[in-house]
Design a protein around this motif. Structure first.
Motif, PDB file in Angstrom:
ATOM      1  N   LYS A   1      25.904 -11.213  33.988  1.00  0.00           N
ATOM      2  CA  LYS A   1      25.088 -10.960  32.788  1.00  0.00           C
ATOM      3  C   LYS A   1      25.743 -11.583  31.545  1.00  0.00           C
ATOM      4  CE  LYS A   1      23.058  -6.636  34.477  1.00  0.00           C
ATOM      5  NZ  LYS A   1      23.037  -5.166  34.248  1.00  0.00           N
TER       6      LYS A   1
ATOM      7  N   LEU B   1      26.204 -16.507  27.901  1.00  0.00           N
ATOM      8  CA  LEU B   1      27.191 -17.503  27.464  1.00  0.00           C
ATOM      9  C   LEU B   1      26.696 -18.917  27.759  1.00  0.00           C
ATOM     10  CD1 LEU B   1      30.185 -17.688  26.354  1.00  0.00           C
ATOM     11  CD2 LEU B   1      30.799 -18.075  28.736  1.00  0.00           C
TER      12      LEU B   1
ATOM     13  N   GLN C   1      30.915 -11.540  18.119  1.00  0.00           N
ATOM     14  CA  GLN C   1      31.543 -10.695  19.123  1.00  0.00           C
ATOM     15  C   GLN C   1      32.133  -9.409  18.537  1.00  0.00           C
ATOM     16  OE1 GLN C   1      33.645 -13.244  22.357  1.00  0.00           O
ATOM     17  NE2 GLN C   1      33.226 -14.646  20.660  1.00  0.00           N
TER      18      GLN C   1
ATOM     19  N   PHE D   1      31.152  -6.079  20.241  1.00  0.00           N
ATOM     20  CA  PHE D   1      32.102  -5.291  21.034  1.00  0.00           C
ATOM     21  C   PHE D   1      32.500  -3.979  20.391  1.00  0.00           C
ATOM     22  CE2 PHE D   1      34.913  -3.935  24.081  1.00  0.00           C
ATOM     23  CZ  PHE D   1      36.139  -3.617  23.516  1.00  0.00           C
TER      24      PHE D   1
ATOM     25  N   TYR E   1      38.102   3.876  27.579  1.00  0.00           N
ATOM     26  CA  TYR E   1      39.178   2.930  27.267  1.00  0.00           C
ATOM     27  C   TYR E   1      40.519   3.659  27.152  1.00  0.00           C
ATOM     28  CZ  TYR E   1      36.318  -1.275  26.586  1.00  0.00           C
ATOM     29  OH  TYR E   1      35.492  -2.362  26.792  1.00  0.00           O
TER      30      TYR E   1
HETATM   31  C1  HEM Z   1      35.739 -10.032  22.558  1.00  0.00           C
HETATM   32  C2  HEM Z   1      34.726 -10.496  23.313  1.00  0.00           C
HETATM   33  C3  HEM Z   1      33.880  -9.601  24.174  1.00  0.00           C
HETATM   34  C4  HEM Z   1      34.149  -8.374  24.675  1.00  0.00           C
HETATM   35  C5  HEM Z   1      35.409  -7.540  24.534  1.00  0.00           C
HETATM   36  C6  HEM Z   1      32.986  -7.972  25.430  1.00  0.00           C
HETATM   37  C7  HEM Z   1      32.872  -6.785  26.124  1.00  0.00           C
HETATM   38  C8  HEM Z   1      31.740  -6.367  26.770  1.00  0.00           C
HETATM   39  C9  HEM Z   1      31.655  -5.168  27.534  1.00  0.00           C
HETATM   40  C10 HEM Z   1      32.807  -4.222  27.825  1.00  0.00           C
HETATM   41  C11 HEM Z   1      30.379  -5.042  27.939  1.00  0.00           C
HETATM   42  C12 HEM Z   1      29.780  -3.899  28.732  1.00  0.00           C
HETATM   43  C13 HEM Z   1      29.801  -4.327  30.147  1.00  0.00           C
HETATM   44  C14 HEM Z   1      29.455  -3.121  30.981  1.00  0.00           C
HETATM   45  O1  HEM Z   1      28.449  -2.460  30.668  1.00  0.00           O
HETATM   46  O2  HEM Z   1      30.252  -2.878  31.897  1.00  0.00           O
HETATM   47  C15 HEM Z   1      29.654  -6.189  27.447  1.00  0.00           C
HETATM   48  C16 HEM Z   1      28.309  -6.422  27.677  1.00  0.00           C
HETATM   49  C17 HEM Z   1      27.732  -7.647  27.467  1.00  0.00           C
HETATM   50  N1  HEM Z   1      28.327  -8.743  26.866  1.00  0.00           N
HETATM   51 FE1  HEM Z   1      30.091  -8.772  25.936  1.00  0.00          FE
HETATM   52  N2  HEM Z   1      32.026  -8.940  25.372  1.00  0.00           N
HETATM   53  C18 HEM Z   1      32.555  -9.975  24.635  1.00  0.00           C
HETATM   54  C19 HEM Z   1      31.960 -11.180  24.391  1.00  0.00           C
HETATM   55  C20 HEM Z   1      30.762 -11.547  24.917  1.00  0.00           C
HETATM   56  C21 HEM Z   1      30.244 -12.887  24.894  1.00  0.00           C
HETATM   57  C22 HEM Z   1      30.967 -14.089  24.324  1.00  0.00           C
HETATM   58  C23 HEM Z   1      29.018 -12.847  25.482  1.00  0.00           C
HETATM   59  C24 HEM Z   1      28.036 -13.949  25.724  1.00  0.00           C
HETATM   60  C25 HEM Z   1      27.807 -14.905  24.845  1.00  0.00           C
HETATM   61  C26 HEM Z   1      28.765 -11.478  25.874  1.00  0.00           C
HETATM   62  C27 HEM Z   1      27.611 -11.040  26.479  1.00  0.00           C
HETATM   63  C28 HEM Z   1      27.418  -9.763  26.928  1.00  0.00           C
HETATM   64  C29 HEM Z   1      26.191  -9.314  27.570  1.00  0.00           C
HETATM   65  C30 HEM Z   1      24.931 -10.159  27.817  1.00  0.00           C
HETATM   66  C31 HEM Z   1      26.382  -7.980  27.880  1.00  0.00           C
HETATM   67  C32 HEM Z   1      25.382  -7.013  28.515  1.00  0.00           C
HETATM   68  C33 HEM Z   1      25.707  -7.028  29.986  1.00  0.00           C
HETATM   69  C34 HEM Z   1      25.168  -5.776  30.614  1.00  0.00           C
HETATM   70  O3  HEM Z   1      24.060  -5.361  30.245  1.00  0.00           O
HETATM   71  O4  HEM Z   1      25.899  -5.248  31.463  1.00  0.00           O
HETATM   72  N3  HEM Z   1      29.835 -10.708  25.507  1.00  0.00           N
HETATM   73  N4  HEM Z   1      30.511  -6.982  26.706  1.00  0.00           N
END
Ligand code: HEM
Ligand SMILES: CC(C)=CCC/C(C)=C/CC/C(C)=C/COP(=O)(O)OP(=O)(O)O
Length: 303
Positions: free
Chosen positions: A29, A34, A188, A192, A203
């Motif tokens: 996802k 990304l 981000q 986040f 956490y």
């Molecule tokens: C410091 C950078 C980032 C951190 C710490 C982070 C952390 C997280 C975490 C912990 C989740 C929850 C996942 C879960 O439910 O287990 C999440 C969801 C998500 N992140 Fe980030 N993320 C970061 C950057 C990004 C980037 C660069 C993208 C894409 C461009 C992104 C796209 C997404 C998407 C689409 C979800 C939803 C996925 C879902 O529904 O499970 N994230 N992120």
């Protein structure tokens, strides 16, 4: 007791589950969003007329290297993931996949991905891919255990793929390329910090040093979200500041609108710091990014 070789109906479930687990290791996802960003970066870098073969190749190569980094991240974080509700059922902590086979899978993906980038789009995207991999796996991942500044490092890793998409079709990094990196970098933080607040107990159980853990009031997480959203509002208009034909007033007005929505959601989270405003901020972030970057594709220059 088994009466003989598993029947066909039984075997696929075992194989099907394993394939599903290997796919889950790649964090599909996050990867999908990304790669949409990488594709838009390449499209925008070529003034809307990309070399489609190079664009497709950088997406494939980035997908493989990004997937490898996510697999290795989980190989290294298995002890923490096992302690967190959100991650304890992932393939490695749950025991469905071994760390060894997962590490081999991640290494294979990364090796093929870097070789593919080198062979199809050149050394610059490949080099940034390797640097991003090292930043995410070898620096960001261990940092999560000892400083909340890990998020800043993770945000650099999360934004660098924009330059991979750009350099695959345009060897010159100009202010527009930097603004694309900056948009994803600052995005981000509100993205986040909402998550860090929602999963703050988790956490803490995992021993992760997030701003929402080191500062239980949530003030620091809220400030990070608001600061990121303010910077995002400012940098998001840069691509429309006359670098494309003429000041793209439509793009800038829509960017200011989208950035204001993100800022309001971040301010509401900062002032309330509750489940509702955190979820609203997370959802706002997931809608904002593809729409904001999509404007660079759907609004022709100078509209
Ligand atoms: C410091 C950078 C980032 C951190 C710490 C982070 C952390 C997280 C975490 C912990 C989740 C929850 C996942 C879960 O439910 O287990 C999440 C969801 C998500 N992140 Fe980030 N993320 C970061 C950057 C990004 C980037 C660069 C993208 C894409 C461009 C992104 C796209 C997404 C998407 C689409 C979800 C939803 C996925 C879902 O529904 O499970 N994230 N992120
Ligand atoms: C080309 C290349 C190497 C691209 C990598 C891009 C990428 C996946 C960046 C990571 C973004 C990020 C910090 C996600 C959260 O990971 P997390 O470990 O904090 O999430 P988790 O807690 O859910 O495991």
């Amino acid at each position: 007791m088994s009466t003989g070789p598993a029947t066909l109906t039984e075997r696929p479930s075992g194989m099907k589950q394993q394939l599903s687990d290997y796919l889950e290791l790649t964090k599909p996802k996050i990867a999908v969003l990304l790669l949409v960003c990488v594709a838009i970066a390449g499209f925008y870098a070529s003034g809307g007329q990309p070399d489609v073969v190079r664009l497709v190749n950088v997406i494939i190569g980035t997908a493989l290297v990004a997937a490898s980094s996510c697999v290795w991240n989980q190989c290294l974080e298995v002890h923490a993931d096992r302690r967190m509700n959100r991650t304890s059922q992932r393939p490695i902590p749950s025991g469905r996949l071994s760390r060894y086979s997962s590490a081999m899978f991640g290494t294979l993906l990364g090796s093929i991905g870097v070789a593919y980038l080198l062979a199809t789009v050149g050394w610059m995207p490949a080099l940034i891919g390797v640097l991003t991999w090292v930043l995410y796996v070898c620096i960001y991942t261990p940092m999560k255990q000892w400083t909340p500044w890990n998020t800043t490092v993770g945000a650099i890793a999360g934004a660098l793929p924009m330059l991979m998409g750009w350099l695959a079709v345009n060897p010159t990094l100009d202010i527009k390329a930097i603004s694309l990196f900056a948009i994803l970098f600052f995005w981000q933080f509100p993205h986040f910090m909402a998550i860090a607040w929602l999963y703050r107990e988790d956490y803490e159980k995992g021993g992760m040093q997030m701003w929402s853990v080191v500062d239980r009031s949530g003030t620091k997480a809220g400030l990070q979200a608001v600061s990121g959203a303010m910077a995002l509002l400012l940098v998001s208009v840069v691509p429309g500041l006359g670098y494309i034909a003429m000041p793209n007033i439509t793009y800038m007005l829509l960017s200011l609108f989208g950035g204001t929505v993100m800022l309001i959601a971040s301010l509401r989270f900062f002032t309330s710091r509750d489940e509702k405003t955190a979820r609203q901020l997370l959802f706002a972030s997931l809608f904002y990014l593809p729409i904001q970057l999509g404007l660079l594709v759907i609004l022709p220059s100078g509209v």
